[in-house]
Design a protein around this motif. Structure first.
Motif, PDB file in Angstrom:
ATOM      1  N   GLY B 203       0.837  -1.197   0.000  1.00  0.00           N
ATOM      2  CA  GLY B 203       0.000   0.000   0.000  1.00  0.00           C
ATOM      3  C   GLY B 203       0.872   1.247   0.000  1.00  0.00           C
ATOM      4  O   GLY B 203       2.010   1.211   0.474  1.00  0.00           O
ATOM      5  N   TRP B 204       0.347   2.362  -0.533  1.00  0.00           N
ATOM      6  CA  TRP B 204       1.191   3.570  -0.585  1.00  0.00           C
ATOM      7  C   TRP B 204       1.259   4.265   0.774  1.00  0.00           C
ATOM      8  O   TRP B 204       2.154   5.073   1.021  1.00  0.00           O
ATOM      9  N   GLY B 205       0.360   3.911   1.680  1.00  0.00           N
ATOM     10  CA  GLY B 205       0.354   4.514   3.009  1.00  0.00           C
ATOM     11  C   GLY B 205       1.656   4.287   3.764  1.00  0.00           C
ATOM     12  O   GLY B 205       2.026   5.069   4.639  1.00  0.00           O
ATOM     13  N   ILE B 206       2.382   3.220   3.377  1.00  0.00           N
ATOM     14  CA  ILE B 206       3.618   2.882   4.072  1.00  0.00           C
ATOM     15  C   ILE B 206       4.686   3.976   3.915  1.00  0.00           C
ATOM     16  O   ILE B 206       5.616   4.077   4.706  1.00  0.00           O
ATOM     17  N   PHE B 207       4.533   4.821   2.898  1.00  0.00           N
ATOM     18  CA  PHE B 207       5.531   5.867   2.657  1.00  0.00           C
ATOM     19  C   PHE B 207       5.211   7.173   3.393  1.00  0.00           C
ATOM     20  O   PHE B 207       5.967   8.132   3.315  1.00  0.00           O
ATOM     21  N   GLU B 208       4.081   7.220   4.084  1.00  0.00           N
ATOM     22  CA  GLU B 208       3.679   8.484   4.715  1.00  0.00           C
ATOM     23  C   GLU B 208       4.672   8.924   5.798  1.00  0.00           C
ATOM     24  O   GLU B 208       5.023  10.098   5.883  1.00  0.00           O
ATOM     25  N   ASP B 209       5.125   7.973   6.625  1.00  0.00           N
ATOM     26  CA  ASP B 209       6.117   8.310   7.650  1.00  0.00           C
ATOM     27  C   ASP B 209       7.434   8.726   7.007  1.00  0.00           C
ATOM     28  O   ASP B 209       8.113   9.641   7.475  1.00  0.00           O
ATOM     29  N   PHE B 210       7.776   8.026   5.933  1.00  0.00           N
ATOM     30  CA  PHE B 210       9.040   8.290   5.238  1.00  0.00           C
ATOM     31  C   PHE B 210       9.102   9.737   4.742  1.00  0.00           C
ATOM     32  O   PHE B 210      10.095  10.431   4.962  1.00  0.00           O
ATOM     33  N   VAL B 218       7.437  11.222  -2.384  1.00  0.00           N
ATOM     34  CA  VAL B 218       7.440   9.894  -2.997  1.00  0.00           C
ATOM     35  C   VAL B 218       6.257   9.819  -3.961  1.00  0.00           C
ATOM     36  O   VAL B 218       5.139  10.206  -3.611  1.00  0.00           O
ATOM     37  N   VAL B 219       6.532   9.341  -5.168  1.00  0.00           N
ATOM     38  CA  VAL B 219       5.454   9.080  -6.120  1.00  0.00           C
ATOM     39  C   VAL B 219       5.477   7.596  -6.461  1.00  0.00           C
ATOM     40  O   VAL B 219       6.520   7.055  -6.817  1.00  0.00           O
ATOM     41  N   VAL B 220       4.339   6.931  -6.305  1.00  0.00           N
ATOM     42  CA  VAL B 220       4.228   5.519  -6.685  1.00  0.00           C
ATOM     43  C   VAL B 220       3.841   5.472  -8.156  1.00  0.00           C
ATOM     44  O   VAL B 220       2.861   6.098  -8.563  1.00  0.00           O
ATOM     45  N   ALA B 221       4.639   4.755  -8.942  1.00  0.00           N
ATOM     46  CA  ALA B 221       4.397   4.743 -10.388  1.00  0.00           C
ATOM     47  C   ALA B 221       4.395   3.333 -10.949  1.00  0.00           C
ATOM     48  O   ALA B 221       5.061   2.442 -10.429  1.00  0.00           O
ATOM     49  N   GLY B 222       3.661   3.142 -12.021  1.00  0.00           N
ATOM     50  CA  GLY B 222       3.627   1.867 -12.738  1.00  0.00           C
ATOM     51  C   GLY B 222       4.774   1.776 -13.731  1.00  0.00           C
ATOM     52  O   GLY B 222       5.721   2.573 -13.693  1.00  0.00           O
ATOM     53  N   PHE B 223       4.680   0.830 -14.639  1.00  0.00           N
ATOM     54  CA  PHE B 223       5.838   0.454 -15.449  1.00  0.00           C
ATOM     55  C   PHE B 223       5.679   0.700 -16.936  1.00  0.00           C
ATOM     56  O   PHE B 223       6.559   0.385 -17.713  1.00  0.00           O
ATOM     57  N   GLU B 224       4.546   1.217 -17.335  1.00  0.00           N
ATOM     58  CA  GLU B 224       4.385   1.556 -18.743  1.00  0.00           C
ATOM     59  C   GLU B 224       5.013   2.941 -18.961  1.00  0.00           C
ATOM     60  O   GLU B 224       5.131   3.724 -18.015  1.00  0.00           O
ATOM     61  N   PRO B 225       5.395   3.241 -20.202  1.00  0.00           N
ATOM     62  CA  PRO B 225       6.043   4.538 -20.461  1.00  0.00           C
ATOM     63  C   PRO B 225       5.265   5.735 -19.916  1.00  0.00           C
ATOM     64  O   PRO B 225       5.862   6.629 -19.308  1.00  0.00           O
ATOM     65  N   LEU B 226       3.950   5.735 -20.109  1.00  0.00           N
ATOM     66  CA  LEU B 226       3.182   6.882 -19.604  1.00  0.00           C
ATOM     67  C   LEU B 226       3.214   6.943 -18.086  1.00  0.00           C
ATOM     68  O   LEU B 226       3.264   8.020 -17.498  1.00  0.00           O
ATOM     69  N   ASP B 227       3.169   5.768 -17.443  1.00  0.00           N
ATOM     70  CA  ASP B 227       3.218   5.717 -15.981  1.00  0.00           C
ATOM     71  C   ASP B 227       4.491   6.385 -15.474  1.00  0.00           C
ATOM     72  O   ASP B 227       4.485   7.148 -14.511  1.00  0.00           O
ATOM     73  N   GLU B 243       6.692  20.095  -1.690  1.00  0.00           N
ATOM     74  CA  GLU B 243       5.571  19.359  -1.100  1.00  0.00           C
ATOM     75  C   GLU B 243       6.057  17.966  -0.744  1.00  0.00           C
ATOM     76  O   GLU B 243       6.277  17.139  -1.638  1.00  0.00           O
ATOM     77  N   HIS B 244       6.239  17.716   0.534  1.00  0.00           N
ATOM     78  CA  HIS B 244       6.762  16.421   0.953  1.00  0.00           C
ATOM     79  C   HIS B 244       5.613  15.496   1.274  1.00  0.00           C
ATOM     80  O   HIS B 244       5.178  15.364   2.415  1.00  0.00           O
ATOM     81  N   THR B 245       5.123  14.863   0.219  1.00  0.00           N
ATOM     82  CA  THR B 245       3.912  14.069   0.351  1.00  0.00           C
ATOM     83  C   THR B 245       4.024  12.807  -0.507  1.00  0.00           C
ATOM     84  O   THR B 245       4.974  12.668  -1.278  1.00  0.00           O
ATOM     85  N   VAL B 246       3.085  11.890  -0.338  1.00  0.00           N
ATOM     86  CA  VAL B 246       3.054  10.667  -1.152  1.00  0.00           C
ATOM     87  C   VAL B 246       1.932  10.804  -2.172  1.00  0.00           C
ATOM     88  O   VAL B 246       0.803  11.126  -1.804  1.00  0.00           O
ATOM     89  N   ILE B 247       2.251  10.582  -3.431  1.00  0.00           N
ATOM     90  CA  ILE B 247       1.222  10.616  -4.463  1.00  0.00           C
ATOM     91  C   ILE B 247       1.191   9.250  -5.147  1.00  0.00           C
ATOM     92  O   ILE B 247       2.237   8.722  -5.539  1.00  0.00           O
ATOM     93  N   ASN B 248       0.003   8.709  -5.291  1.00  0.00           N
ATOM     94  CA  ASN B 248      -0.159   7.423  -5.958  1.00  0.00           C
ATOM     95  C   ASN B 248      -0.557   7.645  -7.412  1.00  0.00           C
ATOM     96  O   ASN B 248      -1.671   8.065  -7.708  1.00  0.00           O
ATOM     97  N   MET B 249       0.378   7.380  -8.319  1.00  0.00           N
ATOM     98  CA  MET B 249       0.091   7.540  -9.750  1.00  0.00           C
ATOM     99  C   MET B 249      -0.192   6.183 -10.404  1.00  0.00           C
ATOM    100  O   MET B 249      -0.147   6.061 -11.613  1.00  0.00           O
TER     101      MET B 249
END
Lengths: 94, 386
Positions: B203-210, B218-227, B243-249
């Protein structure tokens, strides 16, 4: 080892499913996936295990997110934003 | 054609890719200085190389590959344990990339050449099948990989396991190593692109403390070129805006909570302990070991593993010159290594970064023997993608 691949479920027998990966069929285990999986669903496969059911609505949502991102990024540069928007619209046939 | 058959292509759409890379360039230019970000995933590097994305990364944006290749960071003593077991007559099953990873004096491939029973599997399920097919032999699955792979090992441990089957766990857990990299004194890294598949589990919540502790986005990203392009664009924006935040892309595969069912199995089977990651550092809580209640499937408990027989030979002199550690830490690039492309090539690798299909050196070598830069032209990605 790390590559997760999306596949479409074509058959389910207990905890073992058969998934279609672009024409190739492979066995996929269902012990780890946290949502009910049915035939026709898409899953993210990792070394023989489904780790996520991919809701189809999320696929469009992701693409929408990228367009949103482009609009925001373009806000500080109007000329480019217009170009970007035009390109995306052109691909969408709008 | 099933409706999703074309969907991955949507994530390779040239017009969107071009638009995203233009936006990325504009945002980077706005910064007016060099920006360094790190991705922590071999699959990201693979996609970046395969689609020639470095060619469209703007000048001024430095995308560093971090310790994201699970094969590369498997440490020497762990490889030695597998080799020692093979020399004791045990059948070793493992993922293909592990065969040529150097131990202290030799690799599993060398052990195989010496008559050891080494089996390459795509999934731990095949190792189970192998054990069932040779019930009078001992089969040890040399289990490597991050949490995404460790959950599959956990699922097997919690199921029915043949008596002759056990596990040598070298599994690793990514979140703690991000702490290590963020705290490196020389680090220029201002933001992290986190691996989508690992986050699908945790889950991306794990990066909130980090992000709170390290003042870094931190940005969570997939593996396709657009991602990847979209993830980088968002990441550079966050750096710009402090902005020190976690974004889920990668919302199609990652939620805030992650896969609770898989997490439950992971932590029921494994406990985190500190240990070395090859070339990186001692990583507190970075290694996953089987809990005591699973001792009956733990190869470390079932066998006396004698490593001393492997120490009769000094490591090859070349290995001393290898800078894999600096490369994985994001401090150096393969082209800074005196061995790269000459003494160290995919057919005869010296360091772990050249061994694995997900290693930085291997990927650079595969895509031209230098930084994977197709032409420097903005259109390259679109040419590749078409």
């Amino acid at each position: 080892m790390c590559l997760g691949v999306p596949g479409r479920i074509v058959a389910i027998n207990g905890l073992v499913a058969t998934a279609d990966f672009w024409g190739m069929r492979r066995e996929v285990r269902l012990e780890l996936v946290d949502q009910p999986v049915e035939v026709g669903d898409y899953i993210l496969n990792h070394v023989g295990y489904a780790i996520r059911r991919i809701p189809e609505i999320e696929i469009q949502a992701t693409l929408d997110l990228y367009e949103e991102l482009l609009r925001e990024a373009g806000a500080s540069n109007d000329l480019m934003a217009a170009d970007v928007k035009a390109e995306i619209d052109a691909t969408n046939g709008r | 054609m099933p409706p999703m058959a074309a969907d991955p292509l949507k994530f390779r759409d040239p017009a969107r890719a071009r638009a995203l890379s233009s936006a990325l360039e504009a945002v980077t230019r706005q910064m007016g200085r060099e920006v360094s970000v790190m991705h922590v995933c071999g699959s990201h590097e693979q996609a970046i190389a395969r689609f020639g994305l470095r060619a469209v990364f703007p000048r001024g944006l430095n995308v560093i590959m971090g310790p994201g290749c699970p094969v590369c960071i498997t440490d020497v003593p762990e490889v030695d344990e597998a080799i020692a077991l093979a020399r004791q007559g045990v059948h070793i099953a493992t993922y293909g990339d592990m065969l040529r990873v150097p131990g202290s004096s030799r690799s599993l491939a060398d052990a195989q050449a010496e008559g050891g029973h080494i089996h390459v599997v795509y999934s731990i399920r095949q190792a189970l099948d192998l054990a069932r097919s040779i019930p009078d032999e001992n089969v040890v699955f040399f289990a490597t990989g991050f949490e995404t792979t460790a959950v599959t090992t956990a699922a097997v441990v919690l199921g029915e396991v043949p008596k002759n089957f056990s596990i040598l766990s070298a599994h690793k857990y990514i979140p703690p190593v991000m702490e290590i990299v963020a705290e490196m004194p020389d680090t220029r890294v201002e933001g992290f692109l986190a691996a989508g598949h690992a986050a699908a589990i945790t889950g991306w919540g794990i990066f909130e403390d980090f992000v709170a502790h390290h003042d870094t986005p931190v940005v969570v990203a997939g593996f396709e070129p657009l991602d990847i392009l979209a993830g980088l664009l968002r990441l550079v924006e966050l750096v710009r805006d402090r902005e020190h935040t976690v974004i889920n892309m990668f919302p199609r595969c990652v939620t805030r909570e992650g896969n609770a069912r898989a997490q439950e199995q992971l932590w029921r089977v494994f406990r985190p302990i500190g240990g070395r990651w090859r070339g990186i550092a001692h990583v507190p809580n970075g290694n996953l070991r089987l809990r005591d209640e699973w001792a009956h499937v733990d190869a470390r408990h079932r066998f006396t593993i004698d490593l001393t027989s492997l120490w009769d030979q000094a490591p090859p002199a070349r290995a001393q010159e290898c800078i894999c550690g600096d490369i994985m830490a994001g401090i150096s690039s393969p082209d800074n290594c005196p061995l790269f492309g000459t003494a160290c090539v995919p057919d005869a690798p010296v360091g772990a970064c050249m061994v694995s299909g997900e290693g930085t050196c291997r990927i650079w070598h595969q895509y031209g023997g230098a930084r994977p830069d197709l032409s420097g032209s903005i259109g390259a990605v679109c040419g590749v993608l078409r």
